[in-house]
Design an enzyme around this catalytic site. Structure first.
Site, PDB file in Angstrom:
ATOM      1  N   ASP A 349       0.761  -1.169  -0.003  1.00  0.00           N
ATOM      2  CA  ASP A 349      -0.060   0.046   0.020  1.00  0.00           C
ATOM      3  C   ASP A 349       1.025   1.240  -0.143  1.00  0.00           C
ATOM      4  O   ASP A 349       1.767   1.245   0.703  1.00  0.00           O
ATOM      5  CB  ASP A 349      -0.877  -0.129   1.126  1.00  0.00           C
ATOM      6  CG  ASP A 349      -1.816   1.149   1.271  1.00  0.00           C
ATOM      7  OD1 ASP A 349      -2.773   1.570   0.220  1.00  0.00           O
ATOM      8  OD2 ASP A 349      -1.640   1.864   2.427  1.00  0.00           O
ATOM      9  N   GLU A 386       1.781  -0.579  -5.031  1.00  0.00           N
ATOM     10  CA  GLU A 386       0.951   0.664  -5.548  1.00  0.00           C
ATOM     11  C   GLU A 386       1.951   1.887  -5.414  1.00  0.00           C
ATOM     12  O   GLU A 386       2.370   2.510  -4.583  1.00  0.00           O
ATOM     13  CB  GLU A 386      -0.012   0.778  -4.429  1.00  0.00           C
ATOM     14  CG  GLU A 386      -0.959   2.140  -4.719  1.00  0.00           C
ATOM     15  CD  GLU A 386      -2.137   2.463  -3.583  1.00  0.00           C
ATOM     16  OE1 GLU A 386      -3.224   2.792  -3.953  1.00  0.00           O
ATOM     17  OE2 GLU A 386      -1.537   2.097  -2.586  1.00  0.00           O
TER      18      GLU A 386
END
Length: 702
Positions: A349, A386
């Site tokens: 993330d 990401e």
């Protein structure tokens, strides 16, 4: 919930020295070794509890700076205890936020390396943030001895990326609904995932990407709601206790392992969405749960005014990932989940946060990313980035490393633009179809560097993408100000649910268009849980705090939208039989495109329309290793069009046409009907896939 220690409350006891290594709580033959890092602490107490909600510890062990400290590691050995023992720390030192120190000996702290977390029923986030003793209501760590578990020969699968189809899913949301068929305490747990495994096998999924399963603070959200997604970690080694039907340690650890083992037996990778960019402790007003009280300045990036946290994550704080201590913790966490929990991969993330140094500056060669990349324990583990952060750093196509896959946000945006009829989108969608060489082609990287997706947990579901022009997040309690405004959605003429059969037909077609392109484009495809049956969040594009039917998988949709489910099954059945020869040869994206026989077309063969207002495209490809020819027709125009087909020695066959009603929208590969002539009539806003060649022979019906 109880621990094994029944020692009565006493004054602080002297502690045997123990060992600085390994960090955390390690079960040995006759007791447990504890070790924790704190550079600036003056005193450290180890607290042992009988029950998670005890107002006082059963035993307090004072760590002597002379005997129980090596370098900045505080350690001790405690005999007579073992797995299941509940414990925590109190760490004393200066409280001077202006200098980055936030020691508070009134707070019970989690072990940063703890393998299990137990949470009292009356835990409150506000209590952890307010002044004063919080012993009875604090989260606490628990000792776990994971050695006795029988893996029965299991190991990570190492499935090739070219045959990987990722299903992004939420552990609780997958089986929490009353109509899931899961009964009792297994609903919403790892055990429930095991019961629903046949569904994923039948669908054709080869990898699940689980939203965060590290222990998180469920109260990190607006009052009266629940942090559902889990992007609020408090421990990087402990599985979330709420996802286990067995609460007492080591129950959550064992149940997670049972789930991994079952999924591996079914040939499915388990990938974890990991959050190493921030913690649930938030900003300067947040709770003291672990890292803030253990060594604030070591774990967090602080502003010039060191009483404030730099917020590259958008959640109040940012982990100092390239600090040596934090780097080691991240590597140790990843190794633990691979070696001890048999995880196959990780999705990071806001991974670009890990590219920043201890002052927040962007590094050309971030040490922590190269540590992850080059670690021999992690070699072969799928790593997905990401590649952006909440402060504007966007690194898709330029992320550091040789083997990282990257979430391709431009694939999402460009395919959405194309199918909603936006101008100047045809050239962009063409690049996305062939692996996004404009983004990734400058690097000698694998063909599957791009993780292709149109929807994920963050944003509209696929049903809502074609049903809403605007977000509808009122239920989140923030006046509809939260969530993205740039959704690139189109409601097909009606905002929200519609009883108009023409609107519903168009929405069904648009959903099939998106799924077809995602699954056939070069790269690793990812689909969102429930998109295969039109799961809706009623226009909410930021359901992080909605632990209810709005977010859960509604299993009644499986019969309601059986036609779409069938479409996805047949689409996936072909995806997972692709050749992996080029991956074995380690061919780069550019090498693969140079070796392939392919070309662009428009309504006339050999004449693609690259103009700004074009809404049509066709792609021909010769898949020599499979003996197949493919012709992909994309008609995003508002009217039907006739496409000229390339000459062929035998008739083209129609495999997919999203403009047709089920069951003709997709057929079993071998059953594809031949087409007369050299023209194909493509319905408005539709996708057609035509096939040919000797590779069609011998394919099995599904």
């Amino acid at each position: 919930m109880t621990g094994k220690s029944e020692v009565p409350v006493s004054a602080p006891l002297d502690a045997p020295p123990g060992s600085a290594y390994p960090l955390g709580a390690t079960v040995l033959a006759d007791g447990v070794n504890f070790s924790i890092f704190s550079r600036d602490a003056s005193d450290v107490d180890l607290l042992l509890f009988n029950r998670v909600d005890d107002a006082r510890p059963a035993r307090v062990i004072r760590l002597d700076p002379a005997d129980n400290r090596t370098y900045h590691y505080w350690h001790t050995f405690v005999s007579g205890i073992g797995s299941g023992q509940i414990y925590g720390f109190r760490v004393s030192g200066p409280y001077d936020p202006a200098k980055g120190w936030r020691f508070d000996p009134t707070k019970v702290l989690l072990d940063p390396y703890g393998r299990a977390v137990v949470v009292p029923g009356d835990y409150t986030r506000s209590g952890a943030a307010s002044k004063g003793d919080n012993t009875a209501t604090a989260m606490k760590s628990a000792v776990v001895d994971s050695r006795p578990y029988d893996w029965e020969g299991d190991k990570p699968l190492r499935l090739p990326s070219s045959r990987t189809v990722i299903y992004e899913m939420h552990v609780r949301g997958f089986t929490q609904s009353l109509n899931s068929g899961i009964t009792g305490e297994a609903r919403g747990t790892f055990a429930g995932m095991i019961e629903k495994l046949p569904y994923l096998v039948d669908l054709g999924i080869t990898a699940v990407e689980l939203l965060p399963v590290f222990e998180f603070d469920a109260q990190d959200c607006p009052p009266g709601l629940v942090n559902y997604w889990g992007y609020a970690p408090v421990s990087f080694f402990a599985p979330h206790h709420g996802y286990s039907s067995r609460q007492d340690p080591p129950g959550p650890v064992e149940e997670f392992r049972d789930m991994v083992k079952a999924y591996h037996r079914a040939g499915i990778d388990v990938i974890l969405d990991v959050v190493f960019n921030h913690t649930a402790e938030g900003d300067s007003c947040g709770p003291t749960l672990c890292f803030r009280g253990v060594d604030n300045d070591t774990y967090y990036i602080l502003d010039n005014d060191r009483s404030h946290y730099i917020n590259y994550s958008g959640t109040g704080n940012t982990l100092k990932a390239n600090n040596p201590i934090v780097r080691r913790m991240i590597l140790d966490s990843l190794r633990y989940w691979v070696q001890e929990m048999h995880v196959d991969g990780f999705r990071f993330d806001l991974a670009s946060v890990l590219a920043r140094d201890s002052s927040g500056r962007v590094l050309a060669n971030p040490p922590v990313l190269w540590d992850i990349e080059s670690d021999p324990v992690l070699a072969g583990t799928k790593m997905i980035a990401e590649a952006w952060d909440a402060a504007g750093l966007y690194q898709v196509g330029t992320f550091v490393g040789d083997s990282w896959k990257e979430w391709n946000g431009r694939f999402r945006d460009d395919v959405r633009d194309f199918f909603r009829g936006a101008n100047d989108s045809v050239t962009r969608v063409a690049d996305r179809l062939v692996g996004s060489p404009q983004i990734f082609g400058h690097q000698p990287r694998e063909a599957e560097q791009s993780v292709n997706f149109i929807t994920c947990h963050d944003g509209f579901t696929l049903n809502d993408l074609v049903s809403y022009d605007d977000k509808h997040n009122e239920a989140n309690g923030e006046g509809n100000r939260d969530g993205a405004n740039d959704n690139r959605s189109w409601n097909c003429g009606v905002e929200g649910p519609s009883a108009d059969p023409r609107v519903e037909a168009l929405r069904n077609r648009q959903i099939r268009n998106c799924l077809t392109v995602t699954l056939l484009a070069l790269g690793v495809p990812m689909i969102l849980m429930g998109d295969e049956v039109r799961r809706t969040q009623r226009g909410n594009n930021n359901a992080y705090c909605q632990d209810n039917e709005l977010s859960w998988f509604d299993w009644a949709l499986l019969s309601k939208h059986a036609d779409l489910h069938r479409f996805v099954r047949l689409l996936l059945s072909r995806r997972v039989t692709r050749s992996v020869e080029y991956e074995r040869r380690r061919s780069s994206l550019n090498e693969l495109l140079r070796e392939a026989t392919w070309g662009w077309h428009g309504v006339k063969t050999g004449q693609p329309d690259w103009s700004q207002d074009s809404h049509t495209l066709a792609l021909s490809a010769e898949l020599s290793k499979e003996g197949l020819r493919l012709y992909l027709i994309l008609n995003a125009y508002c009217e039907p069009l006739d496409f000229e087909l390339p000459a062929a020695s035998e008739p083209w066959r129609r495999w997919i046409d999203t403009g047709l009603e089920s069951p003709h929208d997709i057929v079993a590969w071998q059953s594809a009907p031949p087409l007369p002539g050299r023209m194909y009539h493509a319905t408005e806003r539709s996708v057609a896939v035509l096939i040919g060649g000797p590779g069609l022979q011998g394919q099995h019906d599904l």
